[in-house]
Design a protein around this motif. Sequence first.
Motif, PDB file in Angstrom:
ATOM      1  N   GLU A  21       0.804  -1.233   0.000  1.00  0.00           N
ATOM      2  CA  GLU A  21       0.000   0.000   0.000  1.00  0.00           C
ATOM      3  C   GLU A  21       0.836   1.284   0.000  1.00  0.00           C
ATOM      4  O   GLU A  21       0.421   2.293  -0.557  1.00  0.00           O
ATOM      5  N   THR A  22       2.014   1.257   0.663  1.00  0.00           N
ATOM      6  CA  THR A  22       2.783   2.493   0.831  1.00  0.00           C
ATOM      7  C   THR A  22       4.246   2.376   0.425  1.00  0.00           C
ATOM      8  O   THR A  22       5.056   3.226   0.769  1.00  0.00           O
ATOM      9  N   VAL A 103      10.743   3.596  -2.456  1.00  0.00           N
ATOM     10  CA  VAL A 103      10.150   4.648  -1.634  1.00  0.00           C
ATOM     11  C   VAL A 103       9.148   4.019  -0.677  1.00  0.00           C
ATOM     12  O   VAL A 103       8.322   3.192  -1.088  1.00  0.00           O
ATOM     13  N   SER A 104       9.240   4.406   0.595  1.00  0.00           N
ATOM     14  CA  SER A 104       8.275   3.925   1.588  1.00  0.00           C
ATOM     15  C   SER A 104       7.505   5.103   2.159  1.00  0.00           C
ATOM     16  O   SER A 104       7.886   6.265   1.978  1.00  0.00           O
ATOM     17  N   GLY A 105       6.429   4.801   2.857  1.00  0.00           N
ATOM     18  CA  GLY A 105       5.618   5.845   3.464  1.00  0.00           C
ATOM     19  C   GLY A 105       4.995   6.764   2.429  1.00  0.00           C
ATOM     20  O   GLY A 105       4.878   7.965   2.650  1.00  0.00           O
ATOM     21  N   ILE A 106       4.573   6.195   1.311  1.00  0.00           N
ATOM     22  CA  ILE A 106       4.005   7.012   0.228  1.00  0.00           C
ATOM     23  C   ILE A 106       2.735   7.698   0.716  1.00  0.00           C
ATOM     24  O   ILE A 106       1.822   7.041   1.218  1.00  0.00           O
TER      25      ILE A 106
END
Length: 129
Positions: A21-22, A103-106
Amino acid sequence: MNIPAELKYSKTHEWVKMLDETTALIGITDYAQDALGDVVFVDIPETGDAVTAGESFTDVESVKAVSEVISPVSGEIAEVNEALDEAPELLNQDCYESWIIKVSGITETEELLDAAAYEEYLKTCEEEE
């Protein structure tokens, strides 16, 4: 032109592979690597840096030019593809396996296109050339 159906695309010719998801992998499309020509250097960004949708997060140097790579999402760089530091030509050899950043925490994405919409968009790009 190779446009894998499972990926999402930006109008600035980056691809996005959502891992959950993120979290996503981001790289440049087949169209972008073809337009660049032989890639000779990738300015590897730093893990932990923030990226913002619609803004440059790095640049890629080819025999033709230096081009900015625009982030299609906002979040934090969780990982960088260190292999590109030693072998930037991997972007030409297999641009969809040779991601640039994870990329994390999108928190937001630009308007991402599915493969069919990106293919249609490319037709307008080719007409402009």
